[in-house]
Design an enzyme around this catalytic site. Structure first.
Site, PDB file in Angstrom:
ATOM      1  N   LYS A   1       0.841  -1.218   0.000  1.00  0.00           N
ATOM      2  CA  LYS A   1       0.000   0.000   0.000  1.00  0.00           C
ATOM      3  C   LYS A   1       0.868   1.256   0.000  1.00  0.00           C
ATOM      4  CE  LYS A   1       0.620   1.353   4.457  1.00  0.00           C
ATOM      5  NZ  LYS A   1       0.822   2.709   5.033  1.00  0.00           N
TER       6      LYS A   1
ATOM      7  N   GLU B   1       8.612   4.480   3.310  1.00  0.00           N
ATOM      8  CA  GLU B   1       8.992   3.099   3.014  1.00  0.00           C
ATOM      9  C   GLU B   1       8.694   2.694   1.576  1.00  0.00           C
ATOM     10  OE1 GLU B   1      10.650   0.940   4.599  1.00  0.00           O
ATOM     11  OE2 GLU B   1      10.403   1.113   6.768  1.00  0.00           O
TER      12      GLU B   1
END
Length: 413
Positions: free
Chosen positions: A272, A362
């Site tokens: 995601k 990330e």
């Protein structure tokens, strides 16, 4: 009560076979309107019945809730004396504050590397770097000494970014009790090895039996700090451990669900972040709401394709750690990864964007790993592959959109 009835024959001139004829309709073909006379007392009765049904359903739900709570175990927090949080970032700090507020006698140690942050937490009860305006509970203690932080801990919350986790854990392995449960807050894939945190933690600690739990779901640290209603999921192959972690973390403003699908929860949490960059690019390029909806829907499908090939359950991808986290990260501008995408879509260079940020996005490092994983499992992922190409500076956002829109028109799966 019906005042008049439809009188046959009824024909609609818009749909008749002779709809192109001109002139007035014959009287027999003119539509007759339906007129109703409503008795107020009669109309209120169905409404009252509907309200009664809704009220009874709600009361039944509350009775079930009370019954469930009366049977639920609540001794985990009572038996817990010390929790350690590895990492002094925003989410680690928010979780430390959350747990500390649940029990004043609980010792919550934060292992941080910045001496200034350590001093700020211990002397002023603020994380000066990430939450300078949020006072922390007094039972939150910071230290730079790993051995002191981990000594006699009952639970460990791991909040170190994925790309630095392996080397960090290898450095403190001698201080870790082999039975200490690790609750991972980190989301992503290790770039070179494609490992998830459920693989990194036991391997870096040299203990394949190290108890592991993944915590994920739609949760911004700032809202958690402000005690706004939040729901997350803990996943562990050990059902007893998952239930214990649920009791440890759940509160009046934080709902915790349990799952045994560790792979599904972790892979959804990792991917995601990459999709959020794509959503940011769409917004930065001002491509509109239609584009955003199409992109996120396609991204959800790509995540589901890969996750299920890896053994995850499709229901997990539709839950809090999947769709829930995707919606939050893709549609709200507090997301670090979406911010990167917005700035990329606006024409900024990636190095300049990352250089100006004080937190890790990330998705930037995970993007390349995701594509390697997709190739390993033979899954086509057009949107996430495009993000990886943009990050590698091999494709411009504008060119990526053009090429994605020119892909073959295929059946939806």
């Amino acid at each position: 009560m019906v005042a008049s009835r439809l009188q046959p024959p009824f024909s609609n001139p818009l749909f008749s076979s002779n709809s192109h004829s001109s002139g007035p309709l014959p009287s027999s073909s003119r539509p007759t309107f339906l007129v109703l006379s409503v008795n107020p007392q009669e109309s209120s009765e169905p409404a009252k019945d509907r309200q009664k049904v809704v009220r009874l359903a709600w009361e039944k739900l509350l009775r079930w809730s009370r019954s469930w709570r009366s049977k639920a175990k609540t001794d985990v927090l009572e038996r817990t004396n010390k929790v350690v949080v590895l990492g002094g970032g925003s989410f680690g700090t928010a979780m430390a504050a959350h747990i500390a507020a649940k029990k004043a006698q609980l010792e919550v140690n934060m292992l941080v590397r910045d001496p200034q942050v350590c001093q700020s937490i211990n002397e002023d009860h603020y994380n000066c770097k990430y939450f300078p305006d949020h006072k922390l509970p007094e039972n939150v203690i910071a230290t730079t000494d790993a051995r002191a932080a981990l000594l006699d801990a009952d639970y460990c919350l791991h909040a170190v970014p994925v790309q630095f986790s392996s080397s960090f854990l290898e450095g403190i392995a001698d201080c870790v009790d082999p039975t200490l449960p690790f609750i991972s807050l980190s989301k992503g894939l290790e770039l070179n090895t494609l490992r998830m945190m459920s693989q990194i933690i036991p391997q870096a600690l040299g203990n394949p039996r190290q108890p592991f739990i993944a915590l994920s779901g739609p949760s911004f640290a700032s809202e958690l700090m402000n005690k706004l209603p939040t729901a997350m999921v803990v996943a562990s192959k050990d059902k007893i451990l998952a239930n214990a972690t649920q009791q440890l973390l759940a509160s009046s403003h934080l709902r915790i669900s349990t799952s045994r699908d560790v792979t599904g929860v972790e892979i959804a949490g990792a991917l995601k972040n990459v999709l959020a960059i794509a959503a940011g690019i769409v917004e930065g390029m001002n491509l509109g709401n239609n584009s955003m909806a199409a992109l996120v829907a396609q991204g959800c499908s790509e995540i589901r394709w890969l996750a299920t090939k890896m053994g995850a359950k499709s229901t997990t991808i539709m839950g809090l750690s999947g769709t829930g986290d995707i919606m939050l990260t893709c549609f709200v501008n507090l997301s670090r990864n979406k911010t990167v995408g917005i700035r990329l879509g606006s024409g900024e260079k990636l190095d300049d964007i990352l250089g100006s940020m004080n937190q890790v996005a990330e998705g930037v490092s995970t993007a390349g790993a995701v594509i390697s994983l997709a190739q390993k499992y033979k899954v086509k992922m057009p949107v996430l592959t495009a993000v990886a190409r943009i990050i590698d500076n091999e494709l411009t956002p504008k060119k990526a959109v053009l090429e994605l829109m020119n892909l073959p028109q295929v059946e939806e799966v």
